[in-house]
Design a protein around this motif. Structure first.
Motif: not given
Length: 316
Positions: A132, A134, A147, A149, A170, A175
């Protein structure tokens, strides 16, 4: 006409003519994948190139951000209803699953093998996220998306093949990426549009994965049973107390046994000692006043008298 211009024109027409298009489709029933009025037409995705080098091409960015913004403007509840509607329609097309409703359709393999069938359709997938990250969205997107993700989702039927998910939201705990100290989180669900077959590099080779654009990641980590945790702590504490009490009792019991042993030994030693044995030889031969001498003493006296009555030997 450049591809990017065609995309812009197509998106604009869809935005303006969406109500009319939906009314016409309701009348003709041409598109069964339309469970709610805001669902996008799959034909919007016809010119998206699968397995293209470079991932999402520049000419596809207009549609890419349009879809992400569309997902922000519609409710997750409607999206899930659309995904379920699509799944049931797909089941109805396959004889095995049409005749056996109890069987679960392996959605990932079906998407992987039939991308043309699923491109531009809403789907819901659940599994584990192992990556994960970003990063900033393109500054020139006109929807104010700041942003993005990117999550790599693995489902139970994906056989270690990922689904690449791009979303704009998210949970707060994610974050900054996966929680510290973990490299995977389970119980993650995403609902979004299948955008294309995405090409990526892995261990010096090229692989492909479905790319899904979604509104958000839903993460429902298993709840910790606080009652059970407290009970465990209490049991552990009680066990420790009992253990310490047992150790203390054993130490006390051993000390009592040592004390009893010392006392018994001292008593036995005192009983075995004879104070008569402590008299000197001189004291043993003396006769108490008024006491007759023993037979041994009388014999000794007689021997002495005999010795004294013998005549002295002549001197030479």
């Amino acid at each position: 006409m450049p591809s990017s211009l065609r995309f812009r024109t197509l998106v604009g027409l869809v935005s303006l003519l969406a109500p009319l298009t939906l009314q016409a489709e309701e009348a003709t029933g041409e598109d069964p994948f339309k469970p709610f009025s805001e669902q996008l037409k799959p034909s919007l995705f016809n010119e998206v190139q699968d397995k293209a080098l470079g991932g999402v091409l520049d000419d596809e960015k207009v549609l890419y951000y349009y879809v992400l913004n569309h997902l922000r403007d519609t409710t997750l509840k409607d999206q899930k209803q659309g995904a379920e509607f699509n799944l049931q329609n797909r089941r109805s097309e396959l004889k095995t699953f049409r005749e056996h409703p109890e069987l679960k359709l392996p959605l990932f393999p079906d998407i992987f093998k039939n991308m043309n069938r699923w491109k531009g359709r809403l789907v819901t997938l659940t599994g584990r996220v192992r990556k994960l990250v970003h990063y900033p969205a393109d500054e020139d997107n006109k929807y104010g998306i700041k942003t993005l993700y990117e999550a790599w989702l693995f489902t139970d039927d994906s056989q270690q093949n990922p689904v690449v998910v791009i979303c704009t939201e998210v949970p707060p705990a994610l974050k900054d990426g996966l929680p510290k100290g973990t490299d995977v989180i389970d119980h993650v669900t995403v609902t979004g549009y299948v955008f294309k077959m995405y090409l990526y590099s892995a261990q010096d080779t090229q692989r492909v994965a479905p790319l899904v654009l979604a509104q958000r990641l839903e993460w429902t980590p298993p709840k910790v049973d606080e009652t059970g945790g407290q009970l465990f702590v209490q049991i552990l504490g009680a066990t420790f107390v009992l253990l310490m009490a047992g150790v203390g009792f054993m130490l006390w019991r051993n000390s009592q046994r040592d004390k009893e042993f010392r006392e018994k030994r001292l008593q036995t030693s005192q009983e075995e000692v004879s104070f008569d044995q402590l008299q000197s030889p001189t004291e043993k031969t003396q006769t108490a006043p008024g006491q007759e001498p023993s037979a041994k003493e009388n014999t000794a006296s007689t021997d002495l008298e005999s010795e004294s009555s013998k005549p002295e030997s002549p001197q030479s």
